[in-house]
Scaffold this motif. Structure first.
Motif, short mmCIF file in Angstrom:
data_model
loop_
_atom_site.label_atom_id
_atom_site.label_comp_id
_atom_site.label_asym_id
_atom_site.label_seq_id
_atom_site.Cartn_x
_atom_site.Cartn_y
_atom_site.Cartn_z
N THR A 132 0.82 -1.21 0.00
CA THR A 132 0.00 0.00 0.00
C THR A 132 0.85 1.26 0.00
OG1 THR A 132 -0.12 -0.05 2.41
CG2 THR A 132 -1.94 -1.08 1.19
N LEU B 69 -2.81 9.98 0.24
CA LEU B 69 -4.03 9.92 1.04
C LEU B 69 -3.81 10.70 2.33
CD1 LEU B 69 -4.83 6.12 0.62
CD2 LEU B 69 -5.87 8.04 -0.61
N LEU C 86 -13.11 7.58 3.37
CA LEU C 86 -13.26 6.66 2.25
C LEU C 86 -14.61 5.96 2.40
CD1 LEU C 86 -11.79 5.26 -0.20
CD2 LEU C 86 -10.83 3.67 1.47
N PHE D 64 -7.84 2.71 4.84
CA PHE D 64 -7.48 2.37 3.46
C PHE D 64 -6.83 0.99 3.41
CE2 PHE D 64 -4.53 2.05 -0.07
CZ PHE D 64 -5.38 2.30 -1.14
N TYR E 245 -8.06 -2.14 1.34
CA TYR E 245 -7.18 -2.68 0.31
C TYR E 245 -6.95 -4.17 0.52
CZ TYR E 245 -3.55 -2.56 -3.26
OH TYR E 245 -2.81 -2.78 -4.41
#
Length: 160
Positions: free
Chosen positions: A48, A55, A61, A74, A78
């Motif tokens: 990531t 970000l 999100l 995130f 992910y």
């Protein structure tokens, strides 16, 4: 003749300056970033680290899969994506609208996703084709670094 040549040189310099302005305009920077972002998502790298610098640590999100906050959110999303979709997905940006809002930019995107899924995923190995609407809120820092503050995704319809 030298007067014509001088005007031609001046015109060429103005044209080159205008092209340079366009290449480094916020809209151009954002469009290039969007393409690179989806290229990275399509590859589904295990890491990531390529995403996190873009970000905000306070990222919001909101996806069909749920709401996630910050870098930890995130990473959580992910990991779900890695366990659901096989590498080499394909995001096609069909439309992008960019509006300035003070130091921020609001993006409205229409994106088509085509992907193969794993048999043990929520999609049970089916091929997925879906159109989504994405709304991003971001800033450009130091004239070149894109930082996403908000990333909202909603489906435009059921799986195609």
């Amino acid at each position: 003749l030298s007067d014509v040549q001088n005007r031609a040189v001046e015109h060429g310099e103005r044209l080159a300056a205008k092209i340079a302005d366009l290449l480094h305009s916020p809209e151009s920077i954002i469009k290039q970033f969007v393409n690179k972002w989806f290229d990275k998502l399509d590859s589904l790298s295990e890491k990531t680290e390529a995403f996190l610098p873009h970000l905000s640590k306070q990222l919001v999100l909101c996806l069909p899969e749920g709401d996630f906050l910050g870098h930890a959110g995130f990473k959580q999303w992910y990991q779900w994506a890695l366990s659901t979709f096989k590498p080499n997905c394909r995001h096609i940006v069909e439309q992008i609208d960019i509006t300035a809002d003070g130091e921020y930019f609001n993006l409205s995107l229409r994106v088509k996703l085509s992907a193969h899924t794993y048999i043990d995923s929520d999609f049970a190995g089916q091929n997925v084709e879906v159109q989504v609407k994405e709304n991003w809120r971001l800033r450009i820092i130091d004239g070149q670094h894109v930082l996403i503050e908000q990333y909202l995704v909603s489906s435009l319809g059921d799986q195609l």
